[in-house]
Design a protein around this motif. Structure first.
Motif, short mmCIF file in Angstrom:
data_model
loop_
_atom_site.label_atom_id
_atom_site.label_comp_id
_atom_site.label_asym_id
_atom_site.label_seq_id
_atom_site.Cartn_x
_atom_site.Cartn_y
_atom_site.Cartn_z
N GLY A 121 0.80 -1.22 0.00
CA GLY A 121 0.00 0.00 0.00
C GLY A 121 0.82 1.26 0.00
N LYS A 122 2.15 1.14 -0.18
CA LYS A 122 3.02 2.33 -0.16
C LYS A 122 3.71 2.50 -1.52
N CYS A 123 2.92 2.37 -2.58
CA CYS A 123 3.52 2.38 -3.91
C CYS A 123 3.99 3.77 -4.32
N THR A 124 5.04 3.80 -5.12
CA THR A 124 5.48 5.06 -5.74
C THR A 124 4.83 5.15 -7.11
N PHE A 125 4.71 6.36 -7.61
CA PHE A 125 4.04 6.59 -8.89
C PHE A 125 4.56 7.88 -9.51
N GLY A 126 4.22 8.06 -10.78
CA GLY A 126 4.47 9.33 -11.45
C GLY A 126 3.37 9.54 -12.48
N PHE A 127 3.02 10.77 -12.72
CA PHE A 127 2.08 11.03 -13.81
C PHE A 127 2.31 12.41 -14.42
N THR A 128 1.90 12.53 -15.66
CA THR A 128 2.08 13.76 -16.43
C THR A 128 0.72 14.35 -16.76
N VAL A 129 0.57 15.64 -16.51
CA VAL A 129 -0.65 16.35 -16.91
C VAL A 129 -0.30 17.22 -18.10
N ASN A 130 -1.01 17.01 -19.19
CA ASN A 130 -0.81 17.81 -20.40
C ASN A 130 -1.87 18.90 -20.38
N TRP A 131 -1.44 20.15 -20.11
CA TRP A 131 -2.43 21.25 -20.01
C TRP A 131 -2.85 21.63 -21.42
N SER A 132 -3.33 20.66 -22.13
CA SER A 132 -3.53 20.78 -23.59
C SER A 132 -4.29 22.05 -23.93
N LYS A 133 -5.43 22.27 -23.28
CA LYS A 133 -6.29 23.38 -23.73
C LYS A 133 -5.72 24.72 -23.25
N PHE A 134 -4.95 24.71 -22.15
CA PHE A 134 -4.42 26.00 -21.67
C PHE A 134 -3.49 26.58 -22.71
N SER A 135 -2.43 25.81 -22.95
CA SER A 135 -1.41 26.24 -23.92
C SER A 135 -0.27 25.26 -23.71
N ASP A 136 0.87 25.55 -24.25
CA ASP A 136 1.96 24.56 -24.19
C ASP A 136 2.61 24.53 -22.84
N SER A 137 2.03 23.82 -21.93
CA SER A 137 2.71 23.61 -20.65
C SER A 137 2.39 22.21 -20.16
N THR A 138 3.26 21.71 -19.34
CA THR A 138 3.16 20.31 -18.87
C THR A 138 3.62 20.24 -17.42
N THR A 139 2.94 19.45 -16.61
CA THR A 139 3.40 19.21 -15.25
C THR A 139 3.62 17.71 -15.05
N VAL A 140 4.74 17.36 -14.43
CA VAL A 140 4.97 15.98 -14.03
C VAL A 140 4.92 15.93 -12.50
N PHE A 141 4.14 14.97 -11.99
CA PHE A 141 4.05 14.72 -10.56
C PHE A 141 4.75 13.41 -10.26
N VAL A 142 5.46 13.32 -9.12
CA VAL A 142 6.04 12.06 -8.68
C VAL A 142 5.79 11.96 -7.18
N GLY A 143 5.41 10.75 -6.72
CA GLY A 143 5.10 10.67 -5.29
C GLY A 143 4.90 9.26 -4.78
N GLN A 144 4.34 9.17 -3.60
CA GLN A 144 4.12 7.89 -2.93
C GLN A 144 2.82 7.94 -2.14
N ARG A 145 2.14 6.80 -2.07
CA ARG A 145 0.90 6.66 -1.29
C ARG A 145 1.26 6.26 0.13
N PHE A 146 0.60 6.88 1.12
CA PHE A 146 0.76 6.54 2.53
C PHE A 146 -0.62 6.46 3.18
N GLU A 147 -0.69 5.85 4.38
CA GLU A 147 -1.87 5.97 5.23
C GLU A 147 -1.42 6.72 6.48
N ASP A 148 -2.21 7.74 6.86
CA ASP A 148 -1.80 8.53 8.02
C ASP A 148 -2.22 7.81 9.31
N HIS A 149 -2.02 8.47 10.44
CA HIS A 149 -2.26 7.81 11.74
C HIS A 149 -3.72 7.39 11.92
#
Ligand SMILES: O=C1N[C@H]2[C@H](CS[C@H]2CCCCC(=O)c2ccc3ccc4cccc5ccc2c3c45)N1
Length: 128
Positions: free
Chosen positions: A59-87
């Motif tokens: 349940g603590k997987c790492t991941f990455g994803f890309t958002v293509n802000w296609s309609k906005f204009s030429d910009s892109t965001t890449v997210f990288v992270g991990q899933r956790f469960e809090d207390h």
């Protein structure tokens, strides 16, 4: 779908929302991102995301994803992270991101990438 199922609705501390679809057997997934904030001069619209996650069972997987802000204009965001469960057992996605927006010349490349972090939690009020 193991313990590291990222599918469903998430929101971050900016109020942005994303819907993640089920990953395939290779861990690849897609989804839609609705940012609550933008520096673009155009109205905000839902943008497609594509990513990849590990499928480990703890349940603590790492991941990455890309958002293509296609309609906005030429910009892109890449997210990288991990899933956790809090207390309290609440799911949390701790992420870092790089936002690259288009600049007109190599000379301006120095100013083209922004960096930040976001924390996502499940948005329970939305239907699947
Ligand atoms: O949920 C979250 N929302 C924020 C963080 C990381 S992603 C970010 C939203 C980015 C939307 C696109 C954008 O702002 C954007 C789009 C097009 C642009 C075109 C030209 C630009 C020129 C200068 C600066 C910009 C800054 C952001 C831009 C754009 C530019 N987490």
């Amino acid at each position: 779908r193991g313990k590291c199922n990222l599918a469903g609705w998430w929101q971050n501390e900016l109020g942005s929302e994303m819907l993640v679809f089920n990953a395939n057997s290779k861990g690849n997934f897609s989804g839609e991102y609705y940012t609550a904030v933008s520096s673009a001069q155009k109205p905000i619209e839902t943008s497609p995301l594509r990513g990849s996650q590990h499928l480990d069972e703890d349940g603590k997987c790492t991941f990455g994803f890309t958002v293509n802000w296609s309609k906005f204009s030429d910009s892109t965001t890449v997210f990288v992270g991990q899933r956790f469960e809090d207390h309290r057992g609440q799911e949390v996605l701790k992420t870092g991101w790089l936002l690259r927006h288009k600049v007109n010349s190599l000379h301006d490349d120095w100013q083209a990438t922004r960096v930040g972090t976001n924390i996502f939690t499940r948005l329970n009020c939305k239907e699947e």
